[in-house]
Design a protein around this motif. Structure first.
Motif, PDB file in Angstrom:
ATOM      1  N   THR A   7       0.822  -1.205   0.000  1.00  0.00           N
ATOM      2  CA  THR A   7       0.000   0.000   0.000  1.00  0.00           C
ATOM      3  C   THR A   7       0.862   1.263   0.000  1.00  0.00           C
ATOM      4  OG1 THR A   7      -0.202  -0.166   2.412  1.00  0.00           O
ATOM      5  CG2 THR A   7      -1.975  -1.095   1.084  1.00  0.00           C
ATOM      6  N   LEU A  12      -3.817   3.001  -1.297  1.00  0.00           N
ATOM      7  CA  LEU A  12      -4.843   2.010  -1.009  1.00  0.00           C
ATOM      8  C   LEU A  12      -5.960   1.983  -2.037  1.00  0.00           C
ATOM      9  CD1 LEU A  12      -5.847  -0.115   1.007  1.00  0.00           C
ATOM     10  CD2 LEU A  12      -6.924   1.736   2.301  1.00  0.00           C
ATOM     11  N   PHE A  13      -6.395   3.146  -2.502  1.00  0.00           N
ATOM     12  CA  PHE A  13      -7.541   3.198  -3.405  1.00  0.00           C
ATOM     13  C   PHE A  13      -7.154   3.588  -4.826  1.00  0.00           C
ATOM     14  CE2 PHE A  13      -9.247   3.962   0.891  1.00  0.00           C
ATOM     15  CZ  PHE A  13     -10.018   2.812   0.981  1.00  0.00           C
ATOM     16  N   GLU A  17      -3.485  -0.863  -6.902  1.00  0.00           N
ATOM     17  CA  GLU A  17      -3.753  -1.615  -5.682  1.00  0.00           C
ATOM     18  C   GLU A  17      -5.063  -2.395  -5.791  1.00  0.00           C
ATOM     19  OE1 GLU A  17      -3.295  -3.106  -1.777  1.00  0.00           O
ATOM     20  OE2 GLU A  17      -1.912  -2.386  -3.323  1.00  0.00           O
ATOM     21  N   PHE A  18      -6.059  -1.786  -6.455  1.00  0.00           N
ATOM     22  CA  PHE A  18      -7.302  -2.510  -6.706  1.00  0.00           C
ATOM     23  C   PHE A  18      -7.029  -3.751  -7.541  1.00  0.00           C
ATOM     24  CE2 PHE A  18     -10.823  -3.458  -9.579  1.00  0.00           C
ATOM     25  CZ  PHE A  18     -11.855  -3.665  -8.683  1.00  0.00           C
ATOM     26  N   ARG A  21      -5.497  -6.492  -5.398  1.00  0.00           N
ATOM     27  CA  ARG A  21      -6.461  -7.102  -4.491  1.00  0.00           C
ATOM     28  C   ARG A  21      -7.501  -7.938  -5.247  1.00  0.00           C
ATOM     29  NH1 ARG A  21      -7.162  -4.055   0.861  1.00  0.00           N
ATOM     30  NH2 ARG A  21      -5.149  -3.027   1.107  1.00  0.00           N
ATOM     31  N   SER A 168     -12.755   5.035  -2.822  1.00  0.00           N
ATOM     32  CA  SER A 168     -12.571   5.179  -1.375  1.00  0.00           C
ATOM     33  C   SER A 168     -13.901   5.378  -0.660  1.00  0.00           C
ATOM     34  CB  SER A 168     -11.639   6.357  -1.073  1.00  0.00           C
ATOM     35  OG  SER A 168     -12.163   7.566  -1.593  1.00  0.00           O
ATOM     36  N   MET A 171     -15.719   1.935  -0.598  1.00  0.00           N
ATOM     37  CA  MET A 171     -15.043   0.949   0.231  1.00  0.00           C
ATOM     38  C   MET A 171     -14.925   1.384   1.683  1.00  0.00           C
ATOM     39  SD  MET A 171     -14.500  -1.647  -1.711  1.00  0.00           S
ATOM     40  CE  MET A 171     -16.120  -1.211  -2.406  1.00  0.00           C
ATOM     41  N   TYR A 212     -16.306  -4.904  -1.100  1.00  0.00           N
ATOM     42  CA  TYR A 212     -15.648  -4.433   0.126  1.00  0.00           C
ATOM     43  C   TYR A 212     -15.199  -5.609   0.982  1.00  0.00           C
ATOM     44  CZ  TYR A 212     -15.548  -3.048   5.035  1.00  0.00           C
ATOM     45  OH  TYR A 212     -15.204  -2.911   6.362  1.00  0.00           O
ATOM     46  N   TYR A 216     -11.337  -5.299   0.701  1.00  0.00           N
ATOM     47  CA  TYR A 216     -10.874  -4.190   1.528  1.00  0.00           C
ATOM     48  C   TYR A 216     -11.168  -4.317   3.010  1.00  0.00           C
ATOM     49  CZ  TYR A 216      -9.554  -1.563  -2.601  1.00  0.00           C
ATOM     50  OH  TYR A 216      -8.932  -1.158  -3.757  1.00  0.00           O
TER      51      TYR A 216
END
Length: 217
Positions: A7, A12-13, A17-18, A21, A168, A171, A212, A216
C-alpha cells in the motif's frame, strides 16, 4: 513484500492496488461464496428462493477507472421505461447471450452497448461471487480496470445518466447503510450507499458490499 509495503508502493484506493487485491481476493473460492457475502448474509433464504426460479444468466462490469491515487467507479442510472429495475443505479451489464463465450465477454459487450465504453480501454481482472436476484437473474460481477481517455455515449433507451464515485467512498464501511422493504410478503434487507443526488441500493449496493468484504475489509 508485506501489505504495508504494497500500500505504500500503491496507495490504497489506486487502480494498481485494486488490481492487486482483485487478483488475490479474501473469502474463499468465488464459485462457492455467494451465500457468504453482501446482502445474501442479511437474507439467508434468498439464494435458495432464487435457485428455485428459472434464472437468466447475466453479467455486470465493475469498471474501476485509473485516476492516480484516487480511483473512480463508473455507475449508471437506468431509464424509467425499462421493465425491470427501472430508474435504479446499476453497473453496466445485462444478459449473457449464447454467442458470449464468458461473463467477461458479456460484461464488456454490454458496457459498450449501454454507455459506449470502448473495450480497448478495459482490462478485465477477476470475478466476484455470483449475485442471486429474486427478480430472476444470476449475476456475475466482473472486476476491471479502465484507462482514462475513453469517451462515453449513452444508449438513451437503457441509460438515463452515468457518473463516477470515488472507490474510497464505496469501500468505506461507514457509508454502508441498511434498509428493508416488504417484498412478496417477506421483509427483505439491503444495503444503501447514498452519494450526492444518487441513491445506490439493492443489487448494486449488494455487489459493492461484497467487493468491500472480499477486497478491503
Amino acid at each position: 513484500m508485506t501489505l504495508h509495503d504494497q500500500t505504500r508502493r500503491h496507495p490504497l484506493f489506486s487502480a494498481p492496488e485494486f488490481r492487486r487485491r482483485a487478483l488475490n481476493q479474501n473469502g474463499g473460492p468465488v464459485a462457492k461464496a455467494s451465500r457468504e457475502h453482501g446482502d445474501h448474509l442479511l437474507n439467508p433464504t434468498l439464494v435458495d428462493i432464487a435457485v428455485g426460479l428459472r434464472l437468466k444468466d447475466a453479467a455486470v462490469l465493475v469498471p474501476v477507472v485509473d485516476d492516480g491515487d484516487e480511483a473512480k467507479v463508473i455507475l449508471t442510472q437506468r431509464t424509467s421505461n425499462l421493465r425491470k429495475h427501472s430508474g435504479q443505479i446499476a453497473f453496466p451489464g445485462g444478459g449473457i447471450d449464447p454467442e458470449d463465450h464468458s461473463p467477461e465477454v458479456a460484461a464488456v459487450r454490454e458496457a459498450q452497448e449501454e454507455i459506449g465504453l470502448d473495450p480497448a480501454y478495459v482490462e478485465t481482472l477477476s470475478r466476484l461471487p455470483d449475485y442471486y436476484a429474486a427478480t430472476g437473474f444470476r449475476i456475475t460481477p466482473v472486476l476491471s480496470v479502465v484507462k482514462r481517455g475513453f469517451e462515453l455515449k449513452l444508449n438513451p433507451s437503457e441509460v438515463a445518466a452515468v457518473f463516477e464515485v470515488p472507490l474510497s467512498f464505496l469501500m468505506d464501511e461507514a457509508n454502508h447503510q441498511r434498509g428493508s422493504r416488504t417484498w412478496d410478503d417477506t421483509e427483505r434487507h439491503f444495503y444503501m450507499m447514498p452519494y450526492g443526488e444518487w441513491h445506490i441500493w439493492g443489487i448494486t449496493a449488494g455487489i459493492i458490499r461484497t467487493l468491500y468484504e472480499r477486497l478491503y475489509r
